[in-house]
Enzyme design. Structure first.
Site, PDB file in Angstrom:
ATOM      1  N   GLY A 118       0.816  -1.204   0.000  1.00  0.00           N
ATOM      2  CA  GLY A 118       0.000   0.000   0.000  1.00  0.00           C
ATOM      3  C   GLY A 118       0.852   1.258   0.000  1.00  0.00           C
ATOM      4  CG  LEU A 119       2.169   3.142   2.982  1.00  0.00           C
ATOM      5  CD1 LEU A 119       3.544   3.030   3.627  1.00  0.00           C
ATOM      6  CD2 LEU A 119       1.311   4.150   3.723  1.00  0.00           C
ATOM      7  CB  CYS A 120       1.081   3.268  -3.925  1.00  0.00           C
ATOM      8  SG  CYS A 120       0.047   1.788  -3.909  1.00  0.00           S
ATOM      9  N   GLY A 121      -1.405   5.700  -2.672  1.00  0.00           N
ATOM     10  CA  GLY A 121      -2.586   6.429  -3.111  1.00  0.00           C
ATOM     11  C   GLY A 121      -3.664   5.511  -3.652  1.00  0.00           C
ATOM     12  CB  SER A 299       0.798   6.060  -7.232  1.00  0.00           C
ATOM     13  OG  SER A 299      -0.313   6.301  -6.394  1.00  0.00           O
TER      14      SER A 299
END
Length: 345
Positions: A118-121, A299
């Site tokens: 995660g942590l990619c918008g 992203s």
């Protein structure tokens, strides 16, 4: 003058006498809250350092992803050029190539590429929505759909909804030709064995550092008129005024390679085509993986940049609040001293 000296002496005496009783509770309240703010400011500052480091790491990886796409592009262009040249050489003769066979579509395989982390918008969300929308569209037409996920995010989403997969893959941070060949081999076997009538690829096309778009393209059967889409572009990460920027160049479809009319092929052109097309399919999947990874990293860059900016703003706001509390505490002490001095007169 004598009265002023007496007043100052009384004020000093009042401060010393009243400090244990009056000022101590105020200090406990003010500096207790101030201590909590100091801890929170330090925590936000540490978070800002982490997000900024993650942004820089993602930027470095985006450059490597770009270089990988540039390195694989000539091979892909050469294969397609030879493919088109052989098609022209064969002329209007019927071509018996299984990968070009178009048949009635009763079952479609969706090869969906997402990330593992995660942590990619909204990168993973867009792919999931695109895959779900395509699945519903095909099922509404009475077509059976199976999903082969590449990436744990899209796999986890559909697994929680009771969807079973014939196979699944993790998405590598550095896509390799071996991995692309393994995925391509499975898709080829499904198509050639008649397990599926069409293979569609869903991946994220890299547009810029602040934009990416989920894209749907048909992998199998292949087209006789060329395998590159007209809207395909090549991206190149550069710097402009000390900031990262992206230059995009539209890709022209490779021209057919011209073979002399008296060319004698050691193998039958059909056999050559049958050998070229799987290689080209490998290249298409590899390039799609590279673009998907680049989109994920871009992203993540933007997400970490936003997180760093938010942490900076929050740190500034907390510092202002902390300074106001300190100022209020000092002002309260001064007022108590003055009040004590006035009461003793």
């Amino acid at each position: 003058m004598a009265r002023l000296a007496v007043a100052l002496a009384l004020a000093a005496g009042a401060q010393a006498f009243m400090a244990p009783v009056t000022t101590q509770p105020a200090k406990t309240v003010v500096y207790g809250k101030g201590g909590e703010l100091r801890d929170r400011i330090a925590t936000v500052g540490n978070t800002q350092k982490i997000t900024e480091a993650m942004r820089l790491v993602a930027a470095a990886k985006v450059r490597r992803a770009q270089e990988a796409v540039l390195q694989t592009r000539p091979f892909s262009e050469t294969l397609q050029s030879v493919f088109l040249g052989l098609i022209d050489q064969l002329g209007k003769e019927p071509i018996d190539i299984p990968l070009l066979e178009t048949r009635e579509v009763k079952k479609v395989t969706l090869l969906a590429m997402s990330g593992d982390r995660g942590l990619c918008g909204s990168y993973n969300t867009y792919i999931i929505k695109k895959t779900e929308a395509r699945k519903q569209e095909l099922e509404a037409q009475g077509i059976e759909v199976e999903i082969v996920p590449v990436g744990t995010k899209v796999a986890g989403y559909f697994r929680r909804r009771g969807v079973e997969f014939p196979s699944e893959y993790n998405c590598p941070q550095v896509p390799t030709a071996e991995f692309a060949a393994a995925v391509s081999s499975e898709m080829l076997n499904k198509f050639l064995d008649g397990e599926t009538d069409k293979v569609e690829l869903i991946y994220t096309q890299f547009v810029s550092l602040i934009a990416s778009a989920p894209k749907l393209k048909t992998l199998l059967p292949l087209s006789k008129t060329g395998l590159e889409a007209a809207e395909d572009e090549m991206f190149e990460l550069t710097t402009e005024d000390g900031e990262l920027a992206v230059e995009t160049t539209p890709l022209d479809a490779p021209e057919a390679k011209e073979f002399p009319k008296d060319t004698i092929f050691e193998q039958d052109p059909i056999a050559i085509l049958n050998g070229i097309l799987p290689l080209y399919l490998d290249g298409q999947i590899l390039r799609s993986l590279q673009e998907a990874v680049a989109s994920e990293l871009a992203s993540r860059m933007q997400s970490m940049q936003s997180a760093s900016d938010n942490a900076k703003d929050l740190k500034k706001s907390l510092s202002q609040t902390y300074n106001r509390i300190r100022q209020a505490g000092v002002t309260q002490e001064i007022l108590e001293i003055v009040a004590g001095a006035s009461a003793s007169e």
